[in-house]
Structure formats: C-alpha cells, structure tokens
Design an enzyme around this catalytic site. Structure first.
Site, PDB file in Angstrom:
ATOM      1  N   HIS A   1      30.837  22.402  76.214  1.00  0.00           N
ATOM      2  CA  HIS A   1      31.800  23.094  75.429  1.00  0.00           C
ATOM      3  C   HIS A   1      32.057  24.525  75.810  1.00  0.00           C
ATOM      4  O   HIS A   1      30.928  25.457  75.949  1.00  0.00           O
ATOM      5  CB  HIS A   1      31.719  22.938  74.094  1.00  0.00           C
ATOM      6  CG  HIS A   1      32.406  23.852  73.124  1.00  0.00           C
ATOM      7  ND1 HIS A   1      33.856  23.578  73.249  1.00  0.00           N
ATOM      8  CD2 HIS A   1      32.225  24.690  72.123  1.00  0.00           C
ATOM      9  CE1 HIS A   1      34.492  24.475  72.399  1.00  0.00           C
ATOM     10  NE2 HIS A   1      33.571  25.123  71.709  1.00  0.00           N
TER      11      HIS A   1
ATOM     12  N   ASN B   1      38.511  29.214  74.295  1.00  0.00           N
ATOM     13  CA  ASN B   1      37.806  28.162  73.608  1.00  0.00           C
ATOM     14  C   ASN B   1      38.780  27.163  73.122  1.00  0.00           C
ATOM     15  O   ASN B   1      39.664  27.543  72.187  1.00  0.00           O
ATOM     16  CB  ASN B   1      36.980  28.649  72.310  1.00  0.00           C
ATOM     17  CG  ASN B   1      36.528  27.434  71.596  1.00  0.00           C
ATOM     18  OD1 ASN B   1      36.581  26.459  71.823  1.00  0.00           O
ATOM     19  ND2 ASN B   1      35.576  27.940  70.410  1.00  0.00           N
TER      20      ASN B   1
ATOM     21  N   CYS C   1      34.933  21.481  67.296  1.00  0.00           N
ATOM     22  CA  CYS C   1      34.607  21.693  68.706  1.00  0.00           C
ATOM     23  C   CYS C   1      33.934  20.608  69.650  1.00  0.00           C
ATOM     24  O   CYS C   1      33.743  20.294  70.721  1.00  0.00           O
ATOM     25  CB  CYS C   1      33.673  23.012  69.164  1.00  0.00           C
ATOM     26  SG  CYS C   1      35.071  24.508  68.564  1.00  0.00           S
TER      27      CYS C   1
END
Length: 331
Positions: A258, A288, A125
C-alpha cells in the site's frame, strides 16, 4: 437454468490474469497543490516526510465509477477476456459516487454485463486486500469462475483542504485485476490474511459520510499513532503470510505495498532484505490512493515488464478501522 440460480463453477486455485489502472487527467505537483488550495506548505516539507511529489485529482466529469470502469476494462483487455465472460465485480472503495447503488453494479452496467453480480467492500486502505480475499474465496468455493476486483478512490472528496497535515497525502485513482479459477498448486493466490481492531477506529476516520445531509465530510488522522501501528501490524501480517507458506523473506521477489508513506515502505523492504529495485513504489507520483494503490502499482509493474510470470509477489496494507492484511501471489 434460470439466470438467478446458483451456478457451481470448477473448483481450483485462483490465478491473476489481467491488470488495469486509471488515473484522473489532472496531476498536481506539491507546489501546484499548495498554490491551488492556498496551503502553507512546501515541496520539501511534503517530500521529506512522505516521499510524495505529485498526485492526481478528479475534475470535470470524472467519477469513481468512470475511473473504476476504465481500470476494469483495461484489465479485461490485458487478459483477452470480454465482459460477457465475467461472473462478478467486487469494488473496494470508501468514496462511492452514491450511497447506493454500489460502484460495482454501476461498473457492471458500464461494461455491458447482463449477468452475474456485484457489490462494494469498505475497508479503507486495506480494501483491495479484503476484496481480493473475498473474490479468492468465491472462486475456490465454485460460486464464480471469473471476478473483476477493483480498488477505486476519489479521496479528494473527503479532504479538509485547510488541514495541510492530511490533504497533501492523498490522490485519486483506480486499479483492477481479473481473477480466474484453474490455478495449479503453488500458483496464483497462495494465501491472504485479514485483521481488524475497531478499538483503534478513532485514529483514522472520516467525520460524516459521503452524501450526508450535513455536508460535513472530512478525513481525520492521528498520524504518529497510525504510523506506529502500521509498522507493527504490517510486519506481523507479513510474517503470517510467510509462515503460512513455509517461506522466508528472501524468497519474496517483489513487494507491492500500500502506497501511504515511503518510510513505511522502506522499513518493510528492509525487514524482508529486499533491495529497493524489488519494491514497487508509486507513492511519489500517485500519493495515497487508498484501496486503489496496490492494484495501480501492480498494473504499472506488470505492464512495464518488472514483474514477470512465475514470480512471487507480496502485498500488504493498513487502513482506517484499523484494518490490515497481506497476500502472497505467484504470478
């Protein structure tokens, strides 16, 4: 000069001149996801814990390369540049279509680029912040004049659709930026800050590898521990970025974090004393998307007019590895 000889470009700061994003055509609400994959969960359970309402999942002929190509082309279109003017493609991804060639060189070919170079970066990520840092360093050193940086994930490939604690959290997508040299002092990418702690690798990992012979590929996550480390490490990375530039939290005009969990995003905003309307949130609609989440969110906020030229933007991310980092950009 021979094409494969090193070319020295003008040295200077790095500015961001193009943004682009791409999402799979098919979107699933929480209820639709539960019905499609026979999950024992509910819209209320997912929303209350994560802030996620829907996500996009690839179907048909959609791939990591097709999404990355679409996002990269949109970034070029936004900037007014053509593929012939780009020196390199750097792609952040944990979900390539093939072990090799890289997604980057496939995108290079799809764009019609006949020169330059391309490679992938794997930092889960945090991948986009890592790739951004590499591209910034290459531009500042004169190795390249213009670089497309793409974050793309097809995380639906890595999910255990019987594990309701993880499969509801992720989505597929791609985001891209075009970086160029020539930024003046105080403009463009001001600083980036990267960290990793491999001792924490078993908190969030993929068991197996994309395309492995056994076919056993599944994401595993110890959610509470990842959440705890995210709060601590992201706060430290943000402080590091502010200190490096002699700034206070109140100097930040936009946060593009993020997009993993709304509670983490809200916590970071409070630390910076940023009102909610100065935080770009897409986790509710994208879930996500790992390395794609920051550039997807940035693309949305630039295109709808929220983020304007000259404004100070903070980016931060944490992912499997554990890896984490931050970046400050004057748009």
């Amino acid at each position: 000069m021979a094409q494969d000889q090193a070319v020295q470009h003008s040295v200077g700061g790095t500015r961001l001149t193009g943004v682009g994003g791409a999402l799979p055509k098919r979107a699933f609400s929480n209820d639709e996801l539960a019905a499609e994959f026979n999950l024992d969960t509910s819209d209320d359970w997912i929303r209350s814990r994560t802030g996620i309402c829907q996500r996009h999942i690839v179907s048909g002929d959609e791939t990591a390369v097709s999404l990355a190509h679409a996002a990269a082309q949109r970034a070029l279109d936004y900037s007014g540049r053509t593929a012939d003017e780009v020196d390199a493609v750097i792609v952040a991804t944990s979900t390539p279509d093939q072990v090799f060639p890289s997604v980057a060189v496939r995108v290079q070919a799809a764009l019609g680029m006949k020169r330059g170079f391309g490679f992938d970066v794997s930092a889960a990520c945090s991948g986009f912040v890592y790739a951004l840092t590499v591209a910034d360093s290459m531009i500042r050193s004169g190795q390249a004049g213009r670089i497309l940086v793409v974050g793309v994930e097809v995380f639906s490939r890595l999910l255990d659709w019987e594990d309701r604690s993880t499969c509801v959290l992720f989505g597929d997508g791609a985001g891209a930026v075009l970086l160029e040299g020539g930024a003046k002092a105080g403009e463009g990418i001001l600083s980036t800050h990267l960290h990793a702690d491999g001792r924490l690798g078993d908190l969030l990992y993929v068991d197996g590898a994309v395309g492995c012979a056994s076919g056993k590929v599944a994401l595993k996550m110890h959610g509470r521990e990842v959440f705890r480390h995210a709060v601590v490490n992201l706060a430290a990375a943000v402080d590091e970025a502010l200190e490096a530039n002699g700034l206070q939290g109140t100097d930040i005009q936009w946060m593009v974090p993020h997009q993993a969990n709304l509670r983490i995003i809200d916590g970071m905003a409070k630390k910076l004393s940023l009102p909610s309307d100065r935080v770009v949130v897409t986790v509710d609609r994208h879930a996500n998307t790992s390395a794609a989440s920051i550039p997807l969110a940035l693309d949305e906020a630039v295109r709808d007019g929220r983020i304007k030229k000259g404004e100070l933007v903070l980016m931060e991310a944490l992912g499997g590895g554990l890896t984490w980092g931050s970046a400050l950009i004057r748009m």
